[in-house]
Design an enzyme around this catalytic site. Structure first.
Site, PDB file in Angstrom:
ATOM      1  N   CYS A  32       0.870  -1.093   0.185  1.00  0.00           N
ATOM      2  CA  CYS A  32       0.083  -0.074   0.097  1.00  0.00           C
ATOM      3  C   CYS A  32       0.942   1.162  -0.010  1.00  0.00           C
ATOM      4  O   CYS A  32       0.605   2.149  -0.608  1.00  0.00           O
ATOM      5  CB  CYS A  32      -0.860   0.030   1.149  1.00  0.00           C
ATOM      6  N   HIS A 307      -1.456   1.310   7.520  1.00  0.00           N
ATOM      7  CA  HIS A 307      -1.951   1.168   6.143  1.00  0.00           C
ATOM      8  C   HIS A 307      -1.800   2.607   5.444  1.00  0.00           C
ATOM      9  O   HIS A 307      -1.823   3.691   6.085  1.00  0.00           O
ATOM     10  CB  HIS A 307      -3.379   0.733   6.043  1.00  0.00           C
TER      11      HIS A 307
END
Length: 368
Positions: A32, A307
């Site tokens: 990510c 994330h």
């Protein structure tokens, strides 16, 4: 992303920009950090256009694969899709990143800013080598964390090659040091591809930039060696922006090493960043105006896990990119990533890398 894609198309309706593509990127196990930066760069239109133009020149099976060709191929793949929305797997690009840099080889959580820095420096290196051809240079550019520092030969600064990556992202800082005894000012220029700013609780980008350029007194053990006085002297030092970049990338230093803890800690401080930014700490009298077009957001409470997602402005619409998922969002949603006024807040979405484009335009970006 079939349902989500059609939902996005439905949300935009007749306002879907002609020729534009909104594609999510598949996650290959904690990639990510890479996907969020790629989305921000894809919607950096001048950079994208140069990359697509570059691909047209090198799309030859005999051309040796490198990070630049892989990125150009990926952006071309997205921009030439028949569908308006969907998901693409950036497999070849991710494999190339892992091949080039062992830091990104595992499946550990990585730092998006480190990746952006590595990527831009690597693209510059490739373009410079291509421009120089096979000609040997005795003193190649020395990599530094925030850009390229050109070595000096016999005290004379060599003229560095300026690639289209430089023309998009590179600015120049002037480090001024004034001796408090003889008042001689020593100025040293250095280039940057992004600005890393220290942050404080309940602050703003404007105040962070002001602190970045604030005057610091060098005394006691930090005295400055003045060439005119031929001795260590107390001095005042400050950093100013001599040449502002077309694309201003600001990295908020949210991960700080805490001596008492013996580890890094994430600073969830609330730092307000405007949609329109006036850069005032420049050498020129006139303020330089910028418009925000992308934010890489770190989601999570710590530096070693979490994330990354990105918020992107495209054709006056704001979009939310979370790996494979792409959604339309309201402009006000950008404010949710300013940070938290309290240390332990439920919202852990914090703006980490900001991308601003100069409103003055840039007509000088041509291929190197």
């Amino acid at each position: 992303m079939g349902a989500a894609g059609s939902k996005l198309e439905k949300a935009l309706g007749d306002q879907f920009p002609e020729g534009e593509r909104y594609f999510g990127l598949e996650n290959f196990g904690n990639t990510c950090y890479c996907n969020s930066v790629l989305q921000a760069l894809y919607f950096c239109v001048p950079f994208r256009e140069q990359l697509l133009e570059y691909y047209e020149k090198v799309k030859n099976p005999d051309v040796e694969e490198n990070l630049l060709t892989c990125l150009a191929e990926l952006f071309t793949q997205i921009s030439t899709q028949k569908k308006k929305t969907g998901v693409i797997a950036p497999k070849r690009f991710v494999q190339r990143v892992k091949k080039e840099n062992e830091l990104f080889r595992g499946y550990m959580h990585q730092d998006a800013h480190e990746f952006l820095n590595f990527l831009l420096n690597e693209l510059v290196d490739i373009l410079e080598k291509e421009t120089k051809g096979t000609k040997e240079h005795s003193s190649p550019p020395e990599k530094i964390p925030n850009g390229i520092h050109m070595p000096q030969a016999n005290g004379v600064r060599k003229e560095p090659l300026v690639t289209w990556v430089h023309k998009n992202f590179q600015g120049i800082l002037t480090n001024e040091t004034k001796c408090l005894r003889c008042e001689t000012v020593t100025a040293r220029d250095e280039t940057f591809l992004d600005l890393s700013l220290d942050i404080e609780q309940n602050s703003s980008i404007t105040s962070c930039l002001k602190n970045f350029s604030s005057t610091e007194t060098l005394n006691a053990e930090d005295k400055f060696f003045c060439d005119k006085c031929c001795s260590l002297q107390e001095a005042q030092k400050r950093m100013k922006i001599k040449k502002q970049p077309h694309i201003l990338v600001i990295h908020l230093k949210r991960f700080k090493y805490m001596e008492q803890l013996g580890r890094y800690k994430k600073l969830s401080y609330r730092v307000v960043f405007p949609l329109e930014l006036k850069l005032t700490n420049t050498m020129e009298d006139a303020d330089c105006e910028y418009s925000l077009f992308a934010v890489v957001v770190h989601v999570g409470s710590g530096p070693n896990h979490g994330h990354y997602v990105s918020l992107v402005k495209s054709h006056n619409h704001w979009l939310f990119f979370d790996d494979e998922n792409v959604e339309m969002i309201d402009e006000s949603a950008v404010q949710t990533s300013f940070g938290s006024a309290q240390e332990y807040a439920s919202n852990t979405d914090h703006g980490y890398i900001l991308f601003y484009e100069s409103l003055a335009g840039n007509n000088n970006i041509t291929s190197c």
